[in-house]
Write an enzyme that holds these catalytic residues in place. Structure first.
Site, PDB file in Angstrom:
ATOM      1  CB  CYS A  16      -0.884  -0.002   1.244  1.00 46.52           C
ATOM      2  SG  CYS A  16      -1.897   1.463   1.415  1.00 46.52           S
ATOM      3  CG  LEU A  17       4.557   2.399  -1.162  1.00 47.82           C
ATOM      4  CD1 LEU A  17       5.689   1.876  -1.999  1.00 47.82           C
ATOM      5  CD2 LEU A  17       4.934   3.700  -0.516  1.00 47.82           C
TER       6      LEU A  17
END
Length: 184
Positions: A85-86
């Site tokens: 999750c970036l």
């Protein structure tokens, strides 16, 4: 040759010429593994992860897909799939970024500054907010158990032992044909 494919080749070559170990998954330049070392002075220091990178056809205009192959305990990494999750990669990607940025800036920043308010691993996020020492201990346990330098070098499919076995079986049938010491 179109501009995106030239850019893909150039970025991949830059990554290969850097200090990162890159292993191609197939003949194309769209899927590969990169060995990533945990950032210094972090809980992840000393760990080595195999990162799977998939470049979309529209790269660099569309962001690469990044995932951890070996397990990592982190609020912003899905423990089962390894998905990351970036925000920078998933939402604010720009063609100005390249693969080197992913491994020298984005992933180190993710590991140095986890965001428990936007988790993919709810358990890690909750533990981090509730009991920081226990969270840090679990991160270190995962590093020790899943991110030793030899773990990143292992095939993610764990096929190597099967291949060795079949080669050994094949080799044993050859022993009958190969001349050696005669039986008494």
């Amino acid at each position: 040759m179109s501009s995106p494919s030239k850019r893909r080749e150039m970025d991949l070559m830059k990554l290969m010429m850097s200090d990162y170990k890159v292993e191609m998954i197939n003949d194309g330049m769209q899927e590969f593994y990169v060995d990533f070392h945990g950032p210094k002075e972090s809980l992840y220091q000393g760990g080595v992860w195999k990162i799977r990178v998939e470049l979309p056809g529209a790269y660099p205009y569309k962001s690469p897909s990044i995932g951890f192959v070996n397990k990592i305990y982190h609020p912003n990494v899905d423990e089962m799939s390894g998905s990351v999750c970036l925000d920078v990669i998933n939402q604010t990607w720009s063609p100005m970024f390249d693969l080197i940025n992913v491994f020298e800036v984005f992933l180190p920043q993710l590991l140095l500054y986890p965001n428990p308010s936007d988790p993919l691993n709810g358990e890690a996020a909750a533990l981090m907010m509730r009991d920081r020492p226990a969270y840090e201990q679990k991160v270190k346990e995962y590093c020790e158990k899943y991110a030793k330098p030899d773990d990143a070098g292992a095939s993610p499919e764990e096929n190597s032992s099967d291949e060795e076995l079949s080669e050994d079986e094949y080799g044993s049938s050859d022993e009958d044909v190969v001349p050696g010491n005669p039986d008494p």
